[in-house]
Every structure is written in C-alpha cells, then in structure tokens.
Write an enzyme that holds these catalytic residues in place. Structure first.
Site, PDB file in Angstrom:
ATOM      1  CG  ASP A 134       4.963 -20.995 -40.802  1.00 47.32           C
ATOM      2  OD1 ASP A 134       4.069 -21.330 -41.605  1.00 47.32           O
ATOM      3  OD2 ASP A 134       5.134 -21.551 -39.706  1.00 47.32           O
ATOM      4  CG  ASP A 139      -0.395 -21.450 -41.324  1.00 48.48           C
ATOM      5  OD1 ASP A 139      -0.717 -22.657 -41.300  1.00 48.48           O
ATOM      6  OD2 ASP A 139       0.771 -21.057 -41.128  1.00 48.48           O
TER       7      ASP A 139
END
Length: 198
Positions: free
Chosen positions: A143, A177
């Site tokens: 991420d 995401d």
C-alpha cells in the site's frame, strides 16, 4: 460493453496496479514517506491482512484469506461474464470489472510477493531474491497512497473520541483498493442504472 473491452480495462488497471507496487517495493524502504502535498503522501507500508490492516488470527489465517480471495475472484469473474452475456448496463459491467481487477491485484501480492521479494525492513527489496521474505500464499499487500487531509485534536465535548488525536483520512491504500472502492461506489450511487437491464 464487450468482453474484450472489459478485459482490456482489467489488463490496463492491473498493469498500473502491479507496476506501482513493484516500483514502491523496490525503490522505497518500508515506512519511507514522500510528501507530494501536505494532504497527499506516498507512504510505503505492507498489509498482511484485510482492509484497514485487519488480520485473521491463527497460523492459517493468511492462507484462508488468500484462498477466500481467489474464490471471490472466480465468482466475480463469472458475474462479469454473465452480465456481459445478458447485455447488462455498462454501469454494472464497469463496476464488476473494477471490483475484479482490485481483488485480483491484491491476490497477486498475497500469492506471489512472499516468494518473489526479499524483506523491505531497512533495505530496498529486490525481485527474485534467493532469500524471499515469505512463502506461497503468504505475501504482503503493498500500500502507498496516503491522504491525511486533516490532523488534530477532536473537541473535548465529543463522546468517546473527544480530546483525542485524529487524522482524516488515515487509510493507506493502492490502485487495486481504489478500483474496488470505485466499483462499489458505482453500484451504490448508480444502482438503478447499473441494474436496469438485470
């Protein structure tokens, strides 16, 4: 939308997702941060579990999560194929394609990254290392996008959180995401248009 166009959308977004993750993984130390604006930062973290860093406890928690994701991708893939076959609205097809690419992008991290990369702690990771950090199906999701739009202390009169430090928005996420969130957003906000032919 045709199946070919849906596949093209999935391929392009998957390429962007994996390229951005591999770039961050091989050029940033774990925890390294670059400020783009005061409200937008590139911050490299690794997520071992689900959204918001939630972990499934136990020795087989990560394996269960990865296998569940794979099963979900198969189901979403069938939903996409069936929706195109039934000539469903483009809203629905695009939403499903976005959710599919997001789920598949994070599966690639979970399945392969543990055996492809070495550890990112205090060193830049290298691909195809002879000392990988994990095993098959136990990789960590990369991420990097962080939007701390506001940070400060909440008013003391607020129940429970009053007087405590708070950051809005404190989630750190990736392209996959964003694709999932956008797909779900389309299904919520354009629900009638998405399901008008279903």
């Amino acid at each position: 939308m045709s199946l070919q166009r849906a596949y093209l959308l999935i391929f392009i977004l998957l390429l962007v997702d994996q390229a951005s993750k591999i770039y961050i993984k091989t050029n940033f130390l774990l925890g390294q941060e670059v400020e783009v604006f005061s409200w937008f930062k590139i911050l490299f973290i690794e997520n071992e579990g689900m959204a918001w860093g939630v972990r499934i406890p136990g020795a087989y928690g990560k394996l269960f999560l990865t296998l569940f994701r794979i099963g979900a991708v198969v189901g979403i893939g069938y939903w996409l194929w069936d929706s195109i076959k039934k000539k469903s609205s483009n809203y629905l097809v695009v939403a499903i394609a976005l959710i599919l690419v997001g789920a598949f992008g994070n599966i690639l991290d979970s399945v392969f990254y543990g055996v492809v990369f070495n550890d990112s702690h205090q060193q830049l990771a290298t691909a195809f290392s002879d000392q990988p950090y994990g095993t098959w199906f136990h990789g960590k999701v990369v991420d990097m996008f962080y939007f701390p739009i506001w940070h400060g202390n909440l008013p003391s009169w607020l129940p429970i959180w009053g007087g405590k430090e708070f950051t809005f928005f404190n989630a750190i996420f990736n392209v996959a995401d964003m694709a999932i969130s956008t797909g779900v957003g389309i299904l919520i906000f354009f629900n009638k248009k998405a399901f008008q032919n279903s």
